[in-house]
Scaffold this motif. Structure first.
Motif, PDB file in Angstrom:
ATOM      1  N   ARG A 198       0.824  -1.205   0.000  1.00  0.00           N
ATOM      2  CA  ARG A 198       0.000   0.000   0.000  1.00  0.00           C
ATOM      3  C   ARG A 198       0.857   1.253   0.000  1.00  0.00           C
ATOM      4  O   ARG A 198       0.405   2.318  -0.366  1.00  0.00           O
ATOM      5  N   SER A 199       2.094   1.137   0.458  1.00  0.00           N
ATOM      6  CA  SER A 199       2.950   2.317   0.552  1.00  0.00           C
ATOM      7  C   SER A 199       3.597   2.670  -0.786  1.00  0.00           C
ATOM      8  O   SER A 199       4.157   3.756  -0.922  1.00  0.00           O
ATOM      9  N   LEU A 200       3.523   1.791  -1.777  1.00  0.00           N
ATOM     10  CA  LEU A 200       4.171   2.057  -3.059  1.00  0.00           C
ATOM     11  C   LEU A 200       3.693   3.357  -3.707  1.00  0.00           C
ATOM     12  O   LEU A 200       4.527   4.167  -4.127  1.00  0.00           O
ATOM     13  N   PRO A 201       2.393   3.636  -3.780  1.00  0.00           N
ATOM     14  CA  PRO A 201       1.974   4.913  -4.383  1.00  0.00           C
ATOM     15  C   PRO A 201       2.507   6.115  -3.609  1.00  0.00           C
ATOM     16  O   PRO A 201       2.861   7.134  -4.209  1.00  0.00           O
ATOM     17  N   TRP A 202       2.579   6.022  -2.299  1.00  0.00           N
ATOM     18  CA  TRP A 202       3.078   7.150  -1.489  1.00  0.00           C
ATOM     19  C   TRP A 202       4.565   7.353  -1.716  1.00  0.00           C
ATOM     20  O   TRP A 202       5.053   8.497  -1.697  1.00  0.00           O
TER      21      TRP A 202
END
Length: 85
Positions: free
Chosen positions: A62-66
């Protein structure tokens, strides 16, 4: 006193027959064994990760886009600082 709405309820055989049916213990054990057998087959085929080989299905973090957004913002800031010089 208020009348109890359950005074008229009669718990007879038809009431019991109308309820949900539950599998017997033998049926539940047989189902658990079938599931375990299928899981063993999937594990042998590499479809289920047991921690010792090819991992099973893995979701993207989930942290990839951030991380991408943060890197883009940092690049814009550096670019603006170079241009402003």
């Amino acid at each position: 006193m208020a009348d109890d709405p359950f005074d008229e309820l009669e718990l007879d055989e038809s009431f019991l027959q109308g309820g949900p049916k539950e599998a017997s213990a033998d049926e539940r054990v047989a189902q658990a064994r079938r599931i375990a057998r299928q899981n063993d087959q999937l594990r042998a085929a590499g479809e289920i990760s047991d921690g010792t080989g090819k991992p099973g299905f893995r979701r993207r973090s989930r942290s990839l886009p951030w991380i991408i957004i943060g890197a883009s913002v940092a690049a814009v800031i550096v670019l603006l600082a170079v241009i402003a010089r």
